[in-house]
Design a protein around this motif. Sequence first.
Motif, PDB file in Angstrom:
ATOM      1  N   GLU A 138      24.265 -16.822  38.888  1.00  0.00           N
ATOM      2  CA  GLU A 138      24.105 -17.851  39.446  1.00  0.00           C
ATOM      3  C   GLU A 138      23.161 -18.640  39.024  1.00  0.00           C
ATOM      4  OE1 GLU A 138      26.114 -17.975  43.486  1.00  0.00           O
ATOM      5  OE2 GLU A 138      28.358 -17.722  42.814  1.00  0.00           O
ATOM      6  N   ALA A 139      22.079 -17.828  39.646  1.00  0.00           N
ATOM      7  CA  ALA A 139      20.339 -18.397  39.552  1.00  0.00           C
ATOM      8  C   ALA A 139      20.038 -19.225  37.729  1.00  0.00           C
ATOM      9  CB  ALA A 139      19.445 -17.670  39.467  1.00  0.00           C
ATOM     10  N   ALA A 140      20.565 -18.243  36.697  1.00  0.00           N
ATOM     11  CA  ALA A 140      20.266 -18.657  35.880  1.00  0.00           C
ATOM     12  C   ALA A 140      21.732 -19.831  35.474  1.00  0.00           C
ATOM     13  CB  ALA A 140      20.483 -17.031  34.780  1.00  0.00           C
ATOM     14  N   LEU A 141      22.097 -20.052  36.093  1.00  0.00           N
ATOM     15  CA  LEU A 141      23.407 -21.152  35.471  1.00  0.00           C
ATOM     16  C   LEU A 141      23.148 -22.340  35.887  1.00  0.00           C
ATOM     17  CD1 LEU A 141      26.658 -19.362  36.468  1.00  0.00           C
ATOM     18  CD2 LEU A 141      25.943 -19.834  34.691  1.00  0.00           C
ATOM     19  N   ARG A 142      22.054 -22.024  37.081  1.00  0.00           N
ATOM     20  CA  ARG A 142      21.352 -23.395  37.801  1.00  0.00           C
ATOM     21  C   ARG A 142      20.040 -24.074  36.739  1.00  0.00           C
ATOM     22  NH1 ARG A 142      22.570 -20.740  42.894  1.00  0.00           N
ATOM     23  NH2 ARG A 142      24.165 -21.073  43.884  1.00  0.00           N
ATOM     24  N   GLU A 143      19.523 -22.902  36.519  1.00  0.00           N
ATOM     25  CA  GLU A 143      18.144 -22.372  36.281  1.00  0.00           C
ATOM     26  C   GLU A 143      18.632 -23.125  34.571  1.00  0.00           C
ATOM     27  OE1 GLU A 143      14.730 -20.731  33.850  1.00  0.00           O
ATOM     28  OE2 GLU A 143      15.832 -19.772  34.306  1.00  0.00           O
ATOM     29  N   GLY A 144      19.721 -23.428  34.453  1.00  0.00           N
ATOM     30  CA  GLY A 144      20.686 -23.825  32.770  1.00  0.00           C
ATOM     31  C   GLY A 144      20.382 -25.084  33.065  1.00  0.00           C
ATOM     32  N   GLN A 145      21.379 -25.473  34.144  1.00  0.00           N
ATOM     33  CA  GLN A 145      21.525 -27.140  34.693  1.00  0.00           C
ATOM     34  C   GLN A 145      20.540 -27.985  34.656  1.00  0.00           C
ATOM     35  OE1 GLN A 145      24.025 -26.211  37.380  1.00  0.00           O
ATOM     36  NE2 GLN A 145      26.174 -26.564  36.905  1.00  0.00           N
ATOM     37  N   GLU A 146      19.080 -27.136  35.596  1.00  0.00           N
ATOM     38  CA  GLU A 146      18.412 -27.814  35.602  1.00  0.00           C
ATOM     39  C   GLU A 146      17.784 -28.004  34.164  1.00  0.00           C
ATOM     40  OE1 GLU A 146      16.410 -25.106  38.267  1.00  0.00           O
ATOM     41  OE2 GLU A 146      17.586 -25.976  40.223  1.00  0.00           O
ATOM     42  N   ARG A 147      17.331 -27.042  33.350  1.00  0.00           N
ATOM     43  CA  ARG A 147      16.811 -26.999  32.219  1.00  0.00           C
ATOM     44  C   ARG A 147      17.741 -28.339  31.230  1.00  0.00           C
ATOM     45  NH1 ARG A 147      14.429 -21.399  29.735  1.00  0.00           N
ATOM     46  NH2 ARG A 147      13.312 -21.191  31.563  1.00  0.00           N
ATOM     47  N   GLY A 148      18.502 -28.680  31.667  1.00  0.00           N
ATOM     48  CA  GLY A 148      20.016 -29.985  30.662  1.00  0.00           C
ATOM     49  C   GLY A 148      19.945 -29.020  29.748  1.00  0.00           C
ATOM     50  N   GLU A 149      20.607 -27.553  29.495  1.00  0.00           N
ATOM     51  CA  GLU A 149      20.882 -25.897  28.104  1.00  0.00           C
ATOM     52  C   GLU A 149      22.294 -26.862  28.891  1.00  0.00           C
ATOM     53  OE1 GLU A 149      19.519 -22.824  27.906  1.00  0.00           O
ATOM     54  OE2 GLU A 149      17.522 -23.135  28.106  1.00  0.00           O
ATOM     55  N   PHE A 150      22.762 -26.634  30.235  1.00  0.00           N
ATOM     56  CA  PHE A 150      24.381 -26.661  30.954  1.00  0.00           C
ATOM     57  C   PHE A 150      24.979 -27.735  31.050  1.00  0.00           C
ATOM     58  CE2 PHE A 150      22.925 -21.950  31.838  1.00  0.00           C
ATOM     59  CZ  PHE A 150      23.605 -21.597  30.536  1.00  0.00           C
TER      60      PHE A 150
END
Length: 199
Positions: A137-149
Amino acid sequence: MPVQNDEAPSFIHAARREQLVRCAIELIAEVGLAQASTVRIAERAGVSRGVLTYHFRDRAELIEQVVRSVYDTGAAFLVPRMRAVTSPRDLLLTFIGGSVELYAAHPTEMAALTAVYAEGVSRAKHRRHTQERSDVEAALREGQERGEFRAFDVGVMYATIRGALDAALVHIAGGGSVEPYASELQTLFDLATTSVRGN
Protein backbone atom coordinates in the motif's frame (compact mmCIF):
# COMPACT_ATOMS: atom_id res chain seq x y z
CA MET A 1 42.31 -29.63 26.76
CA PRO A 2 39.63 -28.79 24.14
CA VAL A 3 38.65 -25.19 23.63
CA GLN A 4 35.21 -24.43 25.05
CA ASN A 5 32.91 -23.17 22.31
CA ASP A 6 30.13 -21.14 23.88
CA GLU A 7 28.36 -20.88 20.54
CA ALA A 8 28.04 -24.65 20.05
CA PRO A 9 24.94 -25.29 22.21
CA SER A 10 22.98 -22.41 20.68
CA PHE A 11 24.04 -23.43 17.17
CA ILE A 12 22.93 -27.02 17.76
CA HIS A 13 19.69 -25.80 19.30
CA ALA A 14 19.00 -23.55 16.31
CA ALA A 15 19.84 -26.32 13.85
CA ARG A 16 17.49 -28.75 15.58
CA ARG A 17 14.67 -26.19 15.64
CA GLU A 18 15.20 -25.53 11.95
CA GLN A 19 15.06 -29.27 11.23
CA LEU A 20 11.83 -29.66 13.17
CA VAL A 21 10.23 -26.67 11.45
CA ARG A 22 11.24 -28.08 8.06
CA CYS A 23 9.71 -31.45 8.91
CA ALA A 24 6.54 -29.70 10.07
CA ILE A 25 6.33 -27.76 6.80
CA GLU A 26 6.71 -30.93 4.75
CA LEU A 27 4.15 -32.86 6.78
CA ILE A 28 1.59 -30.05 6.84
CA ALA A 29 1.96 -29.67 3.07
CA GLU A 30 1.29 -33.39 2.63
CA VAL A 31 -1.51 -34.13 5.12
CA GLY A 32 -2.88 -30.76 6.23
CA LEU A 33 -2.60 -28.96 9.53
CA ALA A 34 -5.17 -31.02 11.43
CA GLN A 35 -3.37 -34.30 10.70
CA ALA A 36 0.11 -32.93 11.42
CA SER A 37 0.33 -33.83 15.11
CA THR A 38 3.45 -33.26 17.17
CA VAL A 39 3.90 -37.04 17.33
CA ARG A 40 3.89 -37.34 13.53
CA ILE A 41 6.21 -34.35 13.12
CA ALA A 42 8.65 -35.85 15.63
CA GLU A 43 8.48 -39.20 13.84
CA ARG A 44 9.27 -37.52 10.54
CA ALA A 45 12.26 -35.82 12.12
CA GLY A 46 13.43 -39.11 13.63
CA VAL A 47 13.26 -37.83 17.21
CA SER A 48 11.04 -38.40 20.22
CA ARG A 49 8.11 -36.13 20.98
CA GLY A 50 10.06 -35.03 24.03
CA VAL A 51 12.76 -33.55 21.82
CA LEU A 52 10.13 -31.55 19.96
CA THR A 53 8.52 -30.25 23.15
CA TYR A 54 11.97 -29.33 24.46
CA HIS A 55 12.46 -26.98 21.51
CA PHE A 56 8.87 -25.69 21.26
CA ARG A 57 6.69 -25.08 24.29
CA ASP A 58 3.59 -26.27 22.42
CA ARG A 59 2.22 -27.03 18.96
CA ALA A 60 1.02 -23.45 18.53
CA GLU A 61 4.57 -22.15 18.82
CA LEU A 62 5.78 -24.67 16.26
CA ILE A 63 3.03 -23.67 13.81
CA GLU A 64 3.92 -20.01 14.33
CA GLN A 65 7.51 -20.86 13.42
CA VAL A 66 6.26 -22.66 10.32
CA VAL A 67 4.44 -19.51 9.20
CA ARG A 68 7.48 -17.34 9.93
CA SER A 69 9.76 -19.71 8.05
CA VAL A 70 7.58 -19.60 4.96
CA TYR A 71 7.46 -15.81 5.03
CA ASP A 72 11.25 -15.75 5.48
CA THR A 73 11.56 -17.93 2.38
CA GLY A 74 9.36 -15.53 0.48
CA ALA A 75 11.35 -12.52 1.66
CA ALA A 76 14.65 -14.13 0.66
CA PHE A 77 13.21 -14.76 -2.80
CA LEU A 78 11.49 -11.40 -3.38
CA VAL A 79 13.36 -8.72 -1.44
CA PRO A 80 16.60 -8.73 -3.49
CA ARG A 81 14.55 -8.33 -6.67
CA MET A 82 12.48 -5.53 -5.22
CA ARG A 83 15.55 -3.69 -3.93
CA ALA A 84 16.95 -3.70 -7.46
CA VAL A 85 14.15 -1.45 -8.77
CA THR A 86 13.51 2.18 -7.96
CA SER A 87 10.07 3.24 -9.18
CA PRO A 88 6.76 2.30 -7.53
CA ARG A 89 5.55 0.90 -10.86
CA ASP A 90 8.54 -1.41 -11.23
CA LEU A 91 8.25 -2.38 -7.57
CA LEU A 92 4.62 -3.39 -8.05
CA LEU A 93 5.33 -5.37 -11.20
CA THR A 94 8.29 -7.10 -9.56
CA PHE A 95 6.19 -8.00 -6.54
CA ILE A 96 3.44 -9.49 -8.71
CA GLY A 97 5.66 -11.40 -11.12
CA GLY A 98 8.08 -12.47 -8.39
CA SER A 99 5.26 -13.76 -6.21
CA VAL A 100 4.02 -16.08 -8.97
CA GLU A 101 7.58 -17.31 -9.51
CA LEU A 102 7.92 -17.84 -5.76
CA TYR A 103 4.86 -20.08 -5.73
CA ALA A 104 6.41 -22.26 -8.42
CA ALA A 105 9.86 -22.32 -6.82
CA HIS A 106 8.65 -23.26 -3.32
CA PRO A 107 5.48 -25.36 -3.69
CA THR A 108 5.93 -27.23 -0.40
CA GLU A 109 6.21 -24.05 1.64
CA MET A 110 3.23 -22.51 -0.12
CA ALA A 111 1.13 -25.65 0.39
CA ALA A 112 1.98 -25.65 4.10
CA LEU A 113 1.08 -21.98 4.53
CA THR A 114 -2.18 -22.48 2.64
CA ALA A 115 -3.03 -25.43 4.89
CA VAL A 116 -2.31 -23.42 8.05
CA TYR A 117 -4.52 -20.54 6.95
CA ALA A 118 -7.24 -22.96 5.84
CA GLU A 119 -7.54 -24.28 9.40
CA GLY A 120 -8.65 -21.02 10.97
CA VAL A 121 -5.32 -19.28 11.55
CA SER A 122 -6.04 -15.68 10.57
CA ARG A 123 -3.82 -14.42 7.78
CA ALA A 124 -5.28 -10.93 8.07
CA LYS A 125 -4.09 -10.66 11.68
CA HIS A 126 -0.64 -12.16 11.21
CA ARG A 127 2.16 -9.61 11.56
CA ARG A 128 4.05 -10.74 8.45
CA HIS A 129 0.94 -10.51 6.29
CA THR A 130 -0.02 -7.11 7.64
CA GLN A 131 3.54 -5.95 6.94
CA GLU A 132 3.20 -7.10 3.33
CA ARG A 133 -0.04 -5.17 3.02
CA SER A 134 1.52 -2.08 4.56
CA ASP A 135 4.54 -2.22 2.22
CA VAL A 136 2.49 -2.71 -0.95
CA GLU A 137 0.00 0.00 0.00
CA ALA A 138 2.91 2.36 0.72
CA ALA A 139 4.30 1.69 -2.78
CA LEU A 140 0.86 2.35 -4.29
CA ARG A 141 0.55 5.65 -2.43
CA GLU A 142 4.05 6.67 -3.47
CA GLY A 143 3.16 5.93 -7.07
CA GLN A 144 0.11 8.15 -6.79
CA GLU A 145 2.16 10.95 -5.22
CA ARG A 146 4.71 10.71 -8.04
CA GLY A 147 2.00 10.75 -10.65
CA GLU A 148 2.88 7.25 -11.90
CA PHE A 149 -0.42 5.82 -10.68
CA ARG A 150 -3.91 7.13 -11.16
CA ALA A 151 -6.22 7.97 -8.27
CA PHE A 152 -7.73 4.84 -6.73
CA ASP A 153 -8.55 3.42 -3.32
CA VAL A 154 -5.28 1.88 -2.14
CA GLY A 155 -6.95 -0.61 0.18
CA VAL A 156 -9.24 -1.91 -2.54
CA MET A 157 -6.36 -2.15 -5.01
CA TYR A 158 -4.20 -4.10 -2.57
CA ALA A 159 -7.08 -6.49 -1.82
CA THR A 160 -7.58 -7.02 -5.56
CA ILE A 161 -3.88 -7.71 -6.11
CA ARG A 162 -3.80 -10.10 -3.16
CA GLY A 163 -6.87 -11.91 -4.47
CA ALA A 164 -5.30 -12.28 -7.90
CA LEU A 165 -2.11 -13.65 -6.36
CA ASP A 166 -4.11 -16.12 -4.28
CA ALA A 167 -5.72 -17.31 -7.51
CA ALA A 168 -2.24 -17.58 -9.04
CA LEU A 169 -1.18 -19.78 -6.14
CA VAL A 170 -4.12 -22.11 -6.81
CA HIS A 171 -3.15 -22.14 -10.50
CA ILE A 172 0.48 -23.04 -9.74
CA ALA A 173 -0.46 -25.61 -7.09
CA GLY A 174 -2.69 -27.28 -9.68
CA GLY A 175 0.23 -27.74 -12.04
CA GLY A 176 -0.15 -24.55 -14.03
CA SER A 177 2.84 -22.75 -15.51
CA VAL A 178 4.28 -19.42 -14.41
CA GLU A 179 3.96 -17.97 -17.89
CA PRO A 180 1.93 -16.44 -19.30
CA TYR A 181 0.16 -16.18 -15.92
CA ALA A 182 2.73 -13.87 -14.30
CA SER A 183 3.11 -11.51 -17.26
CA GLU A 184 -0.66 -11.32 -17.76
CA LEU A 185 -1.14 -10.31 -14.12
CA GLN A 186 1.61 -7.72 -14.47
CA THR A 187 -0.06 -6.26 -17.55
CA LEU A 188 -3.48 -6.32 -15.89
CA PHE A 189 -2.35 -4.37 -12.83
CA ASP A 190 -0.11 -2.07 -14.83
CA LEU A 191 -3.16 -1.02 -16.82
CA ALA A 192 -5.29 -0.85 -13.66
CA THR A 193 -2.92 1.43 -11.78
CA THR A 194 -1.00 3.55 -14.29
CA SER A 195 -2.08 7.13 -14.78
CA VAL A 196 -3.20 8.16 -18.25
CA ARG A 197 -0.09 9.34 -20.08
CA GLY A 198 -0.15 12.57 -21.91
CA ASN A 199 -2.64 14.29 -19.54
